[in-house]
Design a protein around this motif. Structure first.
Motif, PDB file in Angstrom:
ATOM      1  N   SER B 498       0.841  -1.195   0.000  1.00 12.36           N
ATOM      2  CA  SER B 498       0.000   0.000   0.000  1.00 12.36           C
ATOM      3  C   SER B 498       0.878   1.249   0.000  1.00 12.36           C
ATOM      4  O   SER B 498       1.989   1.235   0.545  1.00 12.36           O
ATOM      5  N   TYR B 499       0.404   2.314  -0.625  1.00 11.53           N
ATOM      6  CA  TYR B 499       1.100   3.600  -0.596  1.00 11.53           C
ATOM      7  C   TYR B 499       0.085   4.697  -0.881  1.00 11.53           C
ATOM      8  O   TYR B 499      -1.056   4.412  -1.271  1.00 11.53           O
ATOM      9  N   SER B 500       0.505   5.932  -0.681  1.00 15.80           N
ATOM     10  CA  SER B 500      -0.406   7.058  -0.937  1.00 15.80           C
ATOM     11  C   SER B 500       0.279   8.124  -1.776  1.00 15.80           C
ATOM     12  O   SER B 500       1.483   8.361  -1.650  1.00 15.80           O
ATOM     13  N   LEU B 501      -0.534   8.748  -2.651  1.00 18.64           N
ATOM     14  CA  LEU B 501      -0.047   9.831  -3.498  1.00 18.64           C
ATOM     15  C   LEU B 501      -1.091  10.935  -3.473  1.00 18.64           C
ATOM     16  O   LEU B 501      -2.272  10.651  -3.744  1.00 18.64           O
ATOM     17  N   ASN B 502      -0.704  12.140  -3.147  1.00 24.75           N
ATOM     18  CA  ASN B 502      -1.638  13.267  -3.103  1.00 24.75           C
ATOM     19  C   ASN B 502      -2.894  12.916  -2.317  1.00 24.75           C
ATOM     20  O   ASN B 502      -4.011  13.154  -2.755  1.00 24.75           O
ATOM     21  N   GLY B 503      -2.703  12.268  -1.206  1.00 20.30           N
ATOM     22  CA  GLY B 503      -3.830  11.949  -0.340  1.00 20.30           C
ATOM     23  C   GLY B 503      -4.688  10.782  -0.809  1.00 20.30           C
ATOM     24  O   GLY B 503      -5.737  10.500  -0.239  1.00 20.30           O
TER      25      GLY B 503
END
Lengths: 397, 548
Positions: B498-503
Motif C-alpha cells: 500500500s502507498y499514498s499519493l496526493n492523499g
C-alpha cells in the motif's frame, strides 16, 4: 619416475617456436596421471603381498587405491582413508587433457587409458563390497590387469600402449618450457626434443648431462654421440622419420590448423537416442515441460534446458547423462514428479538431447540407467551446427 | 562583457546541478525512516513495510464500507519469464519492482509508466524467483539468481557496483529481498535443496563489502554440532530464503532457517539437525551476530517442511495480557506463536491437513500431508491489533513420498535423497484468521486453490490476499466475508502493498505465470475463479488499485 634431472636441464633451455609441440601442461598432466596409477598399484601390491589381519586393512587399501585413481572431485573418493596420489587423481588429469578442443596423436592413447581406469575403479568398487577374501583378491587382480594397460609401454613404432606409450613416443614427452625441434634434422642446440608429425624421434642432450637420469617411459633404440651432443633415438625413430621428405609440408599444414583450431569432435561416448524418440519427446515437452522451461528451452520459471546456457552449466558442474536422466526421471515435472511413463521420460530426454544438437543415432535412449550414461559427460559440442546460433539450440522436427 | 556573461551562465548551471545533486542525496530514507517505516503511509520502504515484518497499516482510507468501489488505477506488464513474487518498494512517487529473472523496473507510482528498466539475464540454477529490491543512498539494490548483489543508480537504473556473494555459486543463489539496516544490507543465501549450507550475510551498503556472516549450521566444536551425524552437516542446508524481522531497540534479528538436506533422506543425517527448520533470534549489535535463542519447529525433517513464512513481530493480547510475540508458519502446515523474548511456544495450530508426518519417505513410497509445497508458504501472514487476530494463507495438499535410501551430491543439482512428492488428492487452500487471545480460529475460508500470496491487513478492518487462480480478494477481518475481489487472470504469489499519493491510497499487487511449484493442471482447462475462469497466463503484471 626418474625424469627430474632431464626436465630440470631442459627447462633451462631457451624455448623457441617449435613444430608440433603439445600444449604445455599436457606433459605434466600425463606424468602426474601416471604417478597416481603407480601409487594405486603400490597400494594393491602392498596389501596383496602382505599378511594383514582383519577386514579394515583390505578396505583401506582398496579405498586408497581408488582415491589415487579417481581424485577428490569424484563421488568415489573417500578422504578419510588418505590418498597416496596427488588428490587430482588419474581420472582428473586425464579428463583435463581430454577436455580440450581438437585431438592429438596421443588422444586415443589417453582415451584408452581412461577407459581402463574406469574399469579398474569398477573392480575396486566391487572389491569393497566383497565378503570373501578370495573374491576380494580376484577383484584386485582384475584391477591390476586394468592398471597394467593404463600404464602401458612404448611399442616398436607406434603410439599404442597407455600413458607410458604416449609419453615415450609422442610429443607428449616434451615438458613445459623445453625446446622441441624438427626430428628430421640434427639439433642445432641441446637439450631438445626431436619431433616429426607429433612423434618423438630423439632426445638430444649435451654430453655434460648424458649421465643424467632419463625418463622411464623413453624407449631408447639407439644412442648416437655427435661432438658435444648425445642423441637418444627412440625405437620408433626410423618409422617416424621415414616420411621426412613430406613432413615439412605436413608440419606447415598442422601449424595452420593449430593456429585456428579445427572443430574436431572428441571421440567421447555420445548420448544414445533416436529421431523417433526426439520427435515423440517434442509433444511430451509441449505438454508437461514448456510451462516452466519455455518454448525456446531457455527457461521461464525453471532453468534453461538446452543451448549454450544449459551446456555451459552442464560442463561447469560436470554433469553426466546419468545426472540429467535422474533429474528428469525422478524430479520432473516439478509440480508432479514421476507422473510420466518411462517411455515419455525417455522420449523427452531424447528431445532435449536433440535440442542440444547432440547427433542422432540408432540406439534408443534407455528407460533404465545401466550405468553407461555416467560415462557421457555433457557440455558444449565442438562442431555442432545450431539452428538457432544465438541460443545454441537445434530445432527438432 | 559577452565573455563574462557566459562565465556567469556556466557558474549558474553548475550551481543548479549541485543543488539538484544535493537534493537527490538527502531525499532517500534515513536510518530513522526505516525504523519508523510503519508510520509512513505515503511510502513502503522495507520488504514487509516495517522491520516487524508485519504487513499492516494503522491508518487507511480504504475501509470495509468503501472497499467495494475499489477500482484498477493502472496495470503495467513486465518481464513474464516466470512467476512474480516481488514486494514493491515505493519512495517519493516511484515504485521499484523486480521480475522473476531479476529485471528491475522503476515505475511512476501514479500512472504505472516505466521510468527505467534494468534488464538482466541471470544463470538460473533451478527455479526463478525474486522477492524485490531495497533502496537507499540513491541506489536500488537487488540480489540475483546467479549470486550477485547489484547496486543500481536509482535515477538511471545503471549499475554502480556488483559483487558476488555466495561462496559456491553452483549451489547457492539469492531470492531474498535485501534488508537495509544501519549501514548494512542483510541477505540470506538460498541453497536449501542444492547441497549448500545457509548463511546470513551483512554487506556494506556503500561498497558491497562483506561485513559479517552468520552460518546457520553449527560447525565442529560449536553448540548444536552434535545434532548432525558424521559429516552430514557440511551439506546440511538450513537456508534463509525469505525475510527477516528486526527489533531495532534491542538489535535483535529474527530469521527462519530452512529444511535440512538431503531433503527426503534422514538416515545419513541422524539427529535433530540444528538449526534447520528453526527460528533464531540473533543479537546483531556487535561485530558478529550472537545467538540469543532458537526454536526448532520440526526436528530432523524429512519432508522439506521448512518455516517458509518470514517472522512477524507483534504485540498481541494473550489471555488478557499484552505480550511481545513473534509468529512463524511452516510448510508442514503449522502456525506458531512464540514469546519474542525467549522463543517459548505460546500457541501452535495446524492450518493445513496433517497426516503421516512421522514416517520417513520409503523406497516403496508413503503418503504424508501437507505436500512439499503445502502448508504456509513464502509470503506469510499479517497481524491486526484491532481484531487481535493473525491472518495466514495456506496450501492444502498431500503427497506421495519416496526415497531410494541414498543421496549423491552433484553440484548445481538438487541434493534430495529422493524425489519431490507426487500430488495425491485435491489441491486447495485456506485463508485462516487465528485469534491470538485464545489460539483458536476466529474464522477460516476453504478455497478451491492454494493460497500463497501473503496477507496485508488494514486497521479499517480489511485483509487483502491473492490466490494462485488469480483472485485478489479483500476479506472482512472480523468475519471472513468477501468484501471485494478482482480477477487478475494471473497467478498471485506476491504479497500486496500500500502507498499514498496526493492523499489517495493505493493497493498494489504483482501477478504472473505460476511458479514451478504451482503449475496446476486445472489451469489448462480453465480453472474457476470468483469471476469466470483462469488459464495459464502469458503476461506478468503489476496492478495498482484505488478508490474512485
Amino acid at each position: 619416475m626418474r625424469t627430474i634431472a632431464l626436465r630440470l636441464t631442459c627447462v633451462l633451455a631457451l624455448a623457441w617456436m617449435a613444430p608440433a609441440q603439445a600444449a604445455p601442461d599436457d606433459h605434466a598432466g600425463a606424468v602426474a596421471a601416471l604417478a597416481d596409477v603407480h601409487a594405486a598399484i603400490a597400494e594393491i601390491v602392498r596389501i596383496e603381498d602382505g599378511y594383514a589381519v582383519g577386514h579394515g586393512a583390505y578396505i583401506r587399501a582398496a579405498h586408497r587405491a581408488m582415491n589415487a585413481l579417481v581424485g577428490r572431485r569424484d563421488d568415489g573418493y573417500a578422504a578419510s582413508y588418505g590418498d597416496p596420489g596427488d588428490g587430482v587423481g588419474t581420472l582428473g588429469h586425464l579428463d583435463k587433457m581430454l577436455d580440450k578442443e581438437g585431438s592429438s596423436l596421443w588422444t586415443p592413447a589417453i582415451e584408452g587409458a581412461k577407459a581402463n581406469v574406469l574399469a579398474a575403479a569398477e573392480n575396486l568398487q566391487s572389491a569393497l563390497g566383497q565378503k570373501e577374501m578370495e573374491e576380494y583378491e580376484a577383484d584386485l587382480t582384475r584391477t591390476l590387469a586394468n592398471l597394467a594397460l593404463v600404464v602401458g609401454r612404448p611399442s616398436q613404432d607406434g603410439v599404442l600402449g597407455g600413458l607410458a606409450g604416449a609419453l615415450g613416443t609422442t610429443v607428449l614427452a616434451v615438458p613445459l618450457g623445453a625446446t622441441s625441434v624438427s626430428g628430421c634434422t640434427d639439433p642445432s642446440r641441446t637439450p631438445a626434443y626431436g619431433i616429426v608429425a607429433q612423434r618423438l624421434v630423439y632426445v638430444a642432450l649435451p654430453r655434460s648431462a648424458a649421465s643424467a637420469a632419463i625418463p622411464d617411459e623413453l624407449s631408447i633404440g639407439r644412442v648416437v654421440v655427435q661432438g658435444d651432443t648425445v642423441l637418444l633415438y627412440t625405437r620408433g625413430a626410423a618409422s617416424a622419420t621415414a616420411g621426412c621428405h613430406r613432413v615439412s609440408r605436413l608440419e606447415r599444414t598442422r601449424d595452420v590448423a593449430r593456429a585456428r583450431p579445427r572443430q574436431v569432435a572428441v571421440a567421447a561416448p555420445e548420448p544414445p537416442y533416436t529421431a523417433a524418440q526426439a520427435h515423440a519427446g517434442a509433444a511430451v515437452y509441449k505438454k508437461s515441460c514448456i510451462q516452466c522451461h519455455g518454448a525456446d528451452l531457455q527457461g521461464t520459471a525453471g532453468p534453461a534446458v538446452a543451448g549454450k546456457e544449459f551446456l555451459t552449466t552442464a560442463k561447469g558442474n560436470k554433469w553426466t547423462l546419468s545426472d540429467l536422466r535422474t533429474t528428469i526421471f525422478q524430479n520432473m515435472p516439478f509440480s508432479n514428479p514421476g507422473s510420466l511413463t518411462p517411455t515419455q521420460y525417455a522420449d523427452v530426454t531424447a528431445f532435449l538431447l536433440a535440442s542440444n544438437c547432440y547427433p542422432v543415432g540408432t540406439k534408443p535412449f534407455p528407460q533404465a540407467d545401466s550405468g553407461a550414461l555416467a560415462a557421457v559427460k555433457l557440455g558444449p559440442i565442438p562442431g555442432a551446427k545450431a539452428t538457432n546460433a544465438k541460443l545454441g539450440t537445434c530445432a527438432v522436427r | 562583457m559577452l565573455r563574462r556573461a557566459i562565465v556567469l551562465a556556466v557558474v549558474a548551471i553548475v550551481s543548479v546541478a549541485a543543488v539538484a545533486r544535493l537534493g537527490a542525496q538527502t531525499s532517500w530514507p534515513t536510518a530513522d525512516s526505516y525504523v519508523n517505516a510503519d508510520t509512513d503511509t505515503a511510502n513502503w520502504i522495507l520488504p514487509a513495510r516495517s522491520y516487524t515484518g508485519n504487513r499492516y497499516l494503522a491508518h487507511s482510507d480504504i475501509t470495509a464500507t468503501n472497499v467495494a468501489t475499489l477500482k484498477k488505477a493502472w496495470a503495467t506488464n513486465i518481464d513474464a519469464r516466470g512467476p512474480l513474487e516481488t514486494s514493491p518498494i515505493v519512495w517519493h512517487e516511484t515504485m521499484y519492482v523486480t521480475s522473476s529473472h531479476n529485471d528491475v523496473y522503476a515505475l511512476d507510482a501514479k500512472t504505472g509508466s516505466v521510468k527505467w528498466h534494468y534488464a538482466y539475464k541471470p544463470h538460473v540454477i533451478a527455479f526463478s524467483a525474486n522477492r524485490g529490491v531495497a533502496i537507499g543512498n540513491g541506489k536500488v539494490y537487488e540480489a540475483t539468481l546467479d549470486g550477485k548483489l547489484i547496486a543500481l543508480d536509482a535515477t538511471t537504473g545503471k549499475t554502480v557496483w556488483s559483487v558476488v556473494g555466495p561462496h559456491d555459486t553452483t549451489n547457492t543463489f539469492y531470492t531474498m529481498q535485501p534488508v537495509p539496516y544501519k549501514n548494512m544490507l542483510l541477505l540470506g543465501a538460498s541453497n536449501g535443496d542444492w547441497g549448500g549450507i545457509g548463511y546470513l550475510t551483512a554487506f556494506d551498503a556503500g561498497t558491497g563489502k562483506r561485513i559479517w556472516e552468520w552460518k546457520t549450521i553449527p560447525g565442529p566444536g560449536e553448540p548444536g554440532h552434535d545434532s548432525w551425524s558424521g559429516d552430514s552437516w557440511k551439506r546440511g542446508g538450513a537456508a534463509i530464503w525469505s525475510g527477516v524481522a528486526i527489533d531495532p531497540a534491542s538489535n535483535t534479528l529474527y530469521a527462519d532457517l530452512g529444511n535440512p538436506q538431503p531433503d527426503f533422506l534422514g538416515t545419513i543425517r541422524k539427529g535433530a539437525n540444528l538449526y534447520s527448520n528453526s527460528m533464531v533470534a540473533l543479537d546483531i549489535s556487535g561485530d558478529t551476530p550472537k545467538l540469543k535463542w532458537y526454536r526448532q519447529f520440526i526436528p530432523h525433517d524429512t519432508h522439506d517442511w521448512d518455516p517458509a513464512m518470514p517472522p512477524v513481530l507483534f504485540t498481541g493480547t494473550v489471555a488478557g495480557a499484552s505480550r511481545s510475540l513473534v509468529a512463524a508458519g511452516d510448510k508442514g502446515g503449522n502456525f506458531w506463536v512464540l514469546d519474542a523474548g525467549t522463543g517459548t511456544v505460546v500457541y501452535h495450530i495446524a492450518v493445513s491437513t496433517q497426516k503421516g508426518q512421522n514416517t520417513e519417505p520409503s523406497r516403496a513410497g508413503n503418503i504424508a500431508c501437507p505436500n512439499t509445497n503445502g502448508g504456509v508458504e513464502f509470503n506469510g501472514g499479517s497481524y491486526m491489533p484491532e481484531t487481535n487476530a493473525f491472518y495466514v494463507p495456506s496450501v492444502d495438499q498431500c503427497g506421495m513420498w519416496t526415497s531410494p535410501g541414498t543421496a549423491t551430491y552433484v553440484s548445481g543439482q538438487f541434493y534430495l535423497g529422493g524425489a519431490f512428492p507426487k500430488l495425491v488428492g485435491p489441491s486447495t487452500g485456506y485463508m485462516s484468521a487465528v485469534d491470538i487471545g485464545t489460539g483458536k480460529f476466529l474464522w477460516r475460508k476453504h478455497l478451491a486453490f492454494p493460497q500463497i500470496g501473503g496477507a496485508l491487513s488494514l486497521a479499517s478492518g480489511i485483509v487483502f490476499t491473492g490466490g494462485v487462480n488469480g483472485d485478489f480478494t479483500a476479506y472482512d477481518a472480523k468475519t471472513g466475508a468477501v468484501l471485494w475481489h478482482h480477477p487478475t487472470s494471473q497467478t498471485i504469489q506476491a504479497p500486496p502493498g500500500s502507498y499514498s499519493l496526493n492523499g489517495k491510497q493505493y493497493i498494489v499487487v504483482a501477478s504472473g505465470p505460476a511458479g514451478i511449484n504451482f503449475a496446476d493442471p486445472r489451469f489448462a482447462k480453465g480453472a474457476p475463479t470468483l469471476e469466470g475462469t483462469y488459464t495459464h497466463p502469458t503476461a506478468a503484471t503489476i496492478t495498482a488499485f484505488t478508490l474512485p
